[in-house]
Motif scaffolding. Structure first.
Motif, short mmCIF file in Angstrom:
data_model
loop_
_atom_site.label_atom_id
_atom_site.label_comp_id
_atom_site.label_asym_id
_atom_site.label_seq_id
_atom_site.Cartn_x
_atom_site.Cartn_y
_atom_site.Cartn_z
N ASP A 1 4.03 3.50 8.64
CA ASP A 1 3.20 4.06 9.72
C ASP A 1 3.16 3.07 10.89
OD1 ASP A 1 0.37 4.34 11.10
OD2 ASP A 1 0.82 6.28 10.15
N ASP A 2 3.46 3.55 12.09
CA ASP A 2 3.54 2.67 13.26
C ASP A 2 2.22 1.97 13.57
OD1 ASP A 2 6.20 3.23 13.65
OD2 ASP A 2 5.83 4.85 15.09
N THR A 3 1.11 2.61 13.26
CA THR A 3 -0.20 2.01 13.54
C THR A 3 -0.63 1.07 12.42
OG1 THR A 3 -0.89 3.96 14.81
CG2 THR A 3 -2.63 2.50 14.02
N LEU A 4 -0.37 1.45 11.18
CA LEU A 4 -0.91 0.71 10.02
C LEU A 4 -0.02 -0.43 9.54
CD1 LEU A 4 -2.06 3.78 7.89
CD2 LEU A 4 -3.51 2.36 9.36
N LYS A 5 1.22 -0.47 9.98
CA LYS A 5 2.22 -1.35 9.35
C LYS A 5 1.89 -2.83 9.41
CE LYS A 5 5.20 -1.31 13.46
NZ LYS A 5 6.53 -0.88 13.98
N GLU A 6 1.01 -3.25 10.35
CA GLU A 6 0.65 -4.67 10.43
C GLU A 6 -0.43 -5.07 9.43
OE1 GLU A 6 2.45 -6.69 12.23
OE2 GLU A 6 3.60 -4.94 12.88
N LEU A 7 -0.98 -4.09 8.72
CA LEU A 7 -2.02 -4.40 7.72
C LEU A 7 -1.38 -5.11 6.54
CD1 LEU A 7 -4.93 -4.06 6.64
CD2 LEU A 7 -4.22 -1.83 5.72
N PRO A 8 -1.81 -6.33 6.20
CA PRO A 8 -1.21 -7.06 5.07
C PRO A 8 -1.49 -6.37 3.74
CG PRO A 8 -2.44 -8.55 6.50
CD PRO A 8 -2.80 -7.15 6.92
N VAL A 9 -0.46 -6.30 2.91
CA VAL A 9 -0.58 -5.70 1.58
C VAL A 9 -0.08 -6.70 0.54
CG1 VAL A 9 0.16 -3.85 0.03
CG2 VAL A 9 -0.25 -3.36 2.46
N ILE A 10 -0.95 -6.99 -0.43
CA ILE A 10 -0.56 -7.82 -1.58
C ILE A 10 -0.45 -6.92 -2.79
CG2 ILE A 10 -1.23 -9.71 -3.12
CD1 ILE A 10 -2.85 -10.91 -0.83
N ILE A 11 0.72 -6.91 -3.42
CA ILE A 11 0.89 -6.18 -4.67
C ILE A 11 0.59 -7.13 -5.82
CG2 ILE A 11 2.52 -4.97 -6.16
CD1 ILE A 11 3.98 -4.02 -3.70
N PHE A 12 -0.38 -6.74 -6.65
CA PHE A 12 -0.86 -7.58 -7.75
C PHE A 12 -0.73 -6.79 -9.03
CE2 PHE A 12 -4.50 -9.62 -10.12
CZ PHE A 12 -3.93 -10.88 -10.20
N SER A 13 0.32 -7.08 -9.81
CA SER A 13 0.66 -6.22 -10.93
C SER A 13 1.39 -6.99 -12.01
CB SER A 13 1.54 -5.06 -10.44
OG SER A 13 2.13 -4.36 -11.51
N SER A 14 1.24 -6.54 -13.25
CA SER A 14 2.00 -7.13 -14.35
C SER A 14 3.48 -6.77 -14.26
CB SER A 14 1.44 -6.66 -15.70
OG SER A 14 1.53 -5.25 -15.79
N LEU A 15 3.84 -5.83 -13.39
CA LEU A 15 5.24 -5.44 -13.21
C LEU A 15 5.99 -6.39 -12.27
CD1 LEU A 15 4.96 -1.56 -12.88
CD2 LEU A 15 5.66 -2.88 -14.87
N ILE A 16 5.30 -7.34 -11.66
CA ILE A 16 5.96 -8.25 -10.73
C ILE A 16 6.69 -9.33 -11.53
CG2 ILE A 16 5.67 -9.82 -8.80
CD1 ILE A 16 5.07 -6.85 -8.23
N THR A 17 8.00 -9.19 -11.58
CA THR A 17 8.86 -10.18 -12.23
C THR A 17 9.99 -10.53 -11.27
OG1 THR A 17 10.30 -8.48 -13.19
CG2 THR A 17 8.37 -9.16 -14.49
N GLU A 18 10.76 -11.55 -11.62
CA GLU A 18 11.88 -11.92 -10.76
C GLU A 18 12.84 -10.74 -10.59
OE1 GLU A 18 13.87 -15.45 -11.89
OE2 GLU A 18 12.07 -16.70 -11.87
N GLU A 19 13.04 -9.98 -11.66
CA GLU A 19 13.98 -8.87 -11.60
C GLU A 19 13.48 -7.72 -10.74
OE1 GLU A 19 12.78 -10.20 -14.34
OE2 GLU A 19 14.46 -11.15 -15.37
N LEU A 20 12.15 -7.60 -10.58
CA LEU A 20 11.58 -6.45 -9.87
C LEU A 20 10.98 -6.82 -8.52
CD1 LEU A 20 9.90 -4.65 -12.90
CD2 LEU A 20 12.06 -4.10 -11.80
#
Length: 297
Positions: free
Chosen positions: A247-266
Motif C-alpha cells: 500500500d502506497d500510504t502504509l508501506k513506511e510502517l515498520p513491521v516485525i515478524i515474530f514467529s517460530s517459523l523464522i529460520t535461516e531457510e525461511l
C-alpha cells in the motif's frame, strides 16, 4: 518443495493432518523436521504429566510430549505403536506423540475459524472442516510453553540497557493468548505501555486500513510499529505484511515478524514481502532491542 513453501503471502498453508485418540488435528508442515518411530521413552522424574520423558532420535536425546494426555488426559500406553512429530520450539527439539499421520493438506488461512467465545486457553490456532471432518490446528508453541520446555521469558529478565520510557504506539498481532500475554508483559516491562493487541491478522488489517481512511498520510500518529506472528486464522502474518507493504500510504510502517517459523531457510519469505525485521520466538530480549533500534535508542 512445493510452490506454497517457497512463496509468502499467498494466504495458503500446508499442514500435516494427524490423529490422536480418533480425533483429527494438524500442524504447519514447516514446523516438522521429521516423522519418527519411538522405540523407548525414558521417564523424567518430577516433570509435568504431559512430558513423557526422553527418547533417542538420530542419536540425539529429545523431549517427548504425549499429545494424548495434553488433549484427552489419557497417557499413551504403547510408545512403539505411536508416531512422533519431530519439531523444534523454544530452541529445543520436541517429539509430539500421535497415533497416526494422515498426510499433507493444503488449506487457506481464511478457511480456519477462530473460536473467540471460549474464555479459557484452547491450545488451538483454529479449526476447519474438510470432507465433513473437523480438524483442529494446534498451537504447539503454547503446548510447549505450558509443558515447561525450552528457554522461557521470566519477569524481571529484560536487560537494564534495553529499558525505555516511551509512548510509541505498538500493535501486537498474535493469536495465542499465552504468547500474546507474554509479549504484553515483556513490552510493558521494557517501558512500552501504549499497546493494541489483535488476535488475528484480519482484525489488525482492518484497524490499519481504517486509520488510513480516517487520517491518510497522518496515520502514523496513531501507530508506530507492528509486531506480527505468522500462523493466524482468517489472515496470516505474511498476508498482513504484504497488505501493508504493497500500500502506497502504509508501506513506511515498520513491521516485525515474530514467529517460530523464522529460520535461516525461511528468512527469504519475510524479505520478499518487505518485512523490516524477522525474529524467532521466544527471543524476547532481542525483540525489545530491535524495537528500540527502530525508535532510535
Amino acid at each position: 518443495m512445493s510452490e506454497i513453501l517457497l512463496n509468502a503471502g499467498t494466504g495458503e498453508v500446508e499442514v500435516v493432518e494427524f490423529i490422536v485418540r480418533g480425533k483429527h488435528y494438524a500442524i504447519n508442515v514447516l514446523k516438522i523436521k521429521g516423522i519418527v518411530t519411538i522405540d523407548e521413552v525414558m521417564p523424567f522424574p518430577n516433570t509435568r504429566e504431559e512430558v513423557a520423558g526422553l527418547t533417542n532420535v538420530r542419536n540425539e536425546m529429545d523431549v517427548v510430549i504425549d499429545l494424548s494426555f495434553v488433549l484427552h488426559k489419557v497417557h499413551t500406553q504403547d510408545y512403539k505403536k505411536a508416531l512422533g512429530l519431530l519439531c523444534e520450539f523454544n530452541e529445543t527439539k520436541v517429539v509430539f506423540l500421535v497415533d497416526q499421520v494422515n498426510g499433507i493438506r493444503r488449506i487457506g488461512w481464511n478457511d480456519i475459524k477462530q473460536t473467540t467465545n471460549i474464555k479459557a486457553e484452547t491450545l488451538s490456532i483454529g479449526s476447519l472442516m474438510l470432507d465433513e471432518t473437523i480438524i483442529i490446528l494446534l498451537d504447539f508453541e503454547t503446548i510447549t510453553i505450558k509443558a515447561g520446555i525450552g528457554n522461557m521469558w521470566e519477569a524481571g529478565t529484560v536487560s537494564e540497557d534495553t529499558i525505555v520510557s516511551r509512548q510509541e504506539k505498538i500493535m501486537v498481532v498474535e493469536d495465542s493468548r499465552a504468547i500474546r500475554e507474554m509479549l504484553k508483559c515483556v513490552l510493558e516491562e521494557a517501558g512500552f505501555s501504549n499497546l493494541k493487541l489483535f488476535e488475528n491478522g484480519q482484525l489488525a488489517k482492518d484497524y490499519i486500513f481504517d486509520l488510513k481512511e480516517k487520517f491518510g498520510a497522518k496515520f502514523r500518529q496513531q501507530v508506530d510499529l507492528v509486531i506480527t506472528d505468522v500462523e493466524m486464522p482468517i489472515l496470516d502474518g505474511y498476508s498482513l505484511t504484504r497488505a501493508i507493504k504493497e500500500d502506497d500510504t502504509l508501506k513506511e510502517l515498520p513491521v516485525i515478524i515474530f514467529s517460530s517459523l523464522i529460520t535461516e531457510e525461511l528468512q527469504h519469505k519475510g524479505k520478499e514481502l518487505g518485512a523490516d525485521a524477522q525474529l524467532s520466538k521466544p527471543s524476547m530480549n532481542e525483540l525489545v532491542k530491535v524495537i528500540n533500534m527502530f525508535f532510535g535508542k
